[in-house]
Scaffold this motif. Structure first.
Motif, mmCIF file in Angstrom:
data_model
loop_
_atom_site.group_PDB
_atom_site.id
_atom_site.type_symbol
_atom_site.label_atom_id
_atom_site.label_comp_id
_atom_site.label_asym_id
_atom_site.label_seq_id
_atom_site.Cartn_x
_atom_site.Cartn_y
_atom_site.Cartn_z
ATOM 1 N N ALA A 78 0.817 -1.206 0.000
ATOM 2 C CA ALA A 78 0.000 0.000 0.000
ATOM 3 C C ALA A 78 0.854 1.261 0.000
ATOM 4 O O ALA A 78 0.352 2.352 -0.293
ATOM 5 C CB ALA A 78 -0.928 0.006 1.218
ATOM 6 N N ARG A 79 2.136 1.112 0.290
ATOM 7 C CA ARG A 79 3.065 2.240 0.305
ATOM 8 C C ARG A 79 4.483 1.681 0.217
ATOM 9 O O ARG A 79 4.673 0.458 0.271
ATOM 10 C CB ARG A 79 2.908 3.045 1.597
ATOM 11 N N ASP A 80 5.469 2.551 0.043
ATOM 12 C CA ASP A 80 6.853 2.084 0.036
ATOM 13 C C ASP A 80 7.184 1.474 1.392
ATOM 14 O O ASP A 80 6.939 2.090 2.442
ATOM 15 C CB ASP A 80 7.803 3.245 -0.250
ATOM 16 N N LEU A 81 7.744 0.267 1.369
ATOM 17 C CA LEU A 81 8.023 -0.460 2.603
ATOM 18 C C LEU A 81 9.510 -0.769 2.705
ATOM 19 O O LEU A 81 10.120 -1.219 1.733
ATOM 20 C CB LEU A 81 7.219 -1.761 2.650
ATOM 21 N N ALA A 123 13.313 -7.636 1.789
ATOM 22 C CA ALA A 123 13.847 -6.541 0.976
ATOM 23 C C ALA A 123 12.764 -5.481 0.836
ATOM 24 O O ALA A 123 11.590 -5.740 1.117
ATOM 25 C CB ALA A 123 14.289 -7.048 -0.399
ATOM 26 N N ALA A 124 13.181 -4.289 0.428
ATOM 27 C CA ALA A 124 12.222 -3.197 0.288
ATOM 28 C C ALA A 124 11.200 -3.509 -0.804
ATOM 29 O O ALA A 124 11.477 -4.242 -1.756
ATOM 30 C CB ALA A 124 12.967 -1.905 -0.042
ATOM 31 N N ALA A 125 9.994 -2.954 -0.676
ATOM 32 C CA ALA A 125 8.932 -3.122 -1.667
ATOM 33 C C ALA A 125 8.361 -1.761 -2.009
ATOM 34 O O ALA A 125 8.128 -0.932 -1.122
ATOM 35 C CB ALA A 125 7.830 -4.046 -1.135
ATOM 36 N N ARG A 126 8.144 -1.519 -3.286
ATOM 37 C CA ARG A 126 7.573 -0.273 -3.749
ATOM 38 C C ARG A 126 6.052 -0.301 -3.670
ATOM 39 O O ARG A 126 5.432 -1.361 -3.723
ATOM 40 C CB ARG A 126 7.985 -0.012 -5.191
ATOM 41 N N ARG A 127 5.453 0.894 -3.518
ATOM 42 C CA ARG A 127 3.992 0.993 -3.486
ATOM 43 C C ARG A 127 3.408 0.400 -4.763
ATOM 44 O O ARG A 127 3.851 0.692 -5.862
ATOM 45 C CB ARG A 127 3.575 2.452 -3.344
ATOM 46 N N GLY A 128 2.411 -0.473 -4.609
ATOM 47 C CA GLY A 128 1.765 -1.099 -5.746
ATOM 48 C C GLY A 128 2.424 -2.381 -6.214
ATOM 49 O O GLY A 128 1.900 -3.052 -7.104
ATOM 50 N N GLU A 129 3.538 -2.762 -5.604
ATOM 51 C CA GLU A 129 4.246 -3.981 -6.020
ATOM 52 C C GLU A 129 3.547 -5.215 -5.463
ATOM 53 O O GLU A 129 3.260 -5.283 -4.262
ATOM 54 C CB GLU A 129 5.680 -3.922 -5.521
ATOM 55 N N PRO A 130 3.250 -6.221 -6.316
ATOM 56 C CA PRO A 130 2.632 -7.449 -5.804
ATOM 57 C C PRO A 130 3.565 -8.145 -4.809
ATOM 58 O O PRO A 130 4.775 -8.207 -5.016
ATOM 59 C CB PRO A 130 2.438 -8.299 -7.067
#
Length: 212
Positions: A61-64, A103-110
């Motif tokens: 839902a957001r950058d994580l 690892a980091a996840a970008r907003r909208g990334e499955p």
């Protein structure tokens, strides 16, 4: 009209026969054009068909950041075309809540099962993710999620080091490009009663790890 008839026919009859032949050719051409149009329409309907329903998957839902223990505010559901759904994609919130990102996840990334380190590493089971910084930042280059380490304080001049935690799983390692002057953060899974002590020790003492 036979060749003999054409020779004996009057000019009027010849002209009438010519018009009839032209009308036949024109009718044939029109029929062929209509058939081609109907075939094109059928192929277009067959190719496109009714729109396929999307597949609901869980996305960020957001950058994580890495090491984040996911909660309800971190994830949302979104429909994707079936051909764009990655293998191992999570479909609902219970499959992700309490799990820690490797690892980091970008907003909208499955979000897929490969984003996490095995079973739940936060909330539930009394285990949380604790951040530490190592005395030698280059040691982090040899760490990866799932690796087991012992966390120890570096030896001081007057006394030897002490073991803070043993056989501790590495949850996530801060990416090289995100490091600060203090070194890369390493997230480890620890029992709740011990996590605070180790995190505090890493702020007040020089901490390192030994690899298993």
């Amino acid at each position: 009209m036979t060749p003999k008839d054409r020779l004996s026919a009057r000019p009027h009859d010849r002209i009438a026969a010519l018009f009839r032949a032209r009308r036949g050719v024109l009718l044939l051409r029109r029929s062929a054009a209509v058939a081609l149009l109907l075939l094109a329409a059928a192929l277009a309907v067959q190719h496109h068909g009714p729109p396929q329903a999307g597949v609901p998957v869980l996305v960020a839902a957001r950058d994580l950041p890495p090491g984040r223990a996911l909660s309800e505010v971190d994830v949302t559901r979104r429909e994707l075309p079936v051909e764009l759904v990655p293998d191992g994609a999570l479909r609902d919130s219970p499959a992700a809540l309490g799990r820690v990102l490797s690892a980091a996840a970008r907003r909208g990334e499955p979000l897929t099962d490969a984003r996490f380190n095995g079973p739940t590493a936060a909330s539930g089971g009394g285990t949380v993710s604790a951040p530490i910084r190592l005395a030698d930042p280059e040691v982090a280059d040899f760490l990866a999620p799932g690796r087991r380490v012992d966390i120890v304080t570096a030896a001081a001049r007057s006394e030897g080091g002490s073991v803070l935690a043993e056989n501790t799983p590495v949850i996530a390692v801060q990416p090289e490009q995100d490091r600060r002057d203090q070194g890369r953060l390493v997230f480890v899974g620890l029992p709740e009663r011990l996590a605070g002590e180790v995190a505090a020790a890493s702020l007040n003492q020089t901490v390192t790890v030994t690899l298993r």
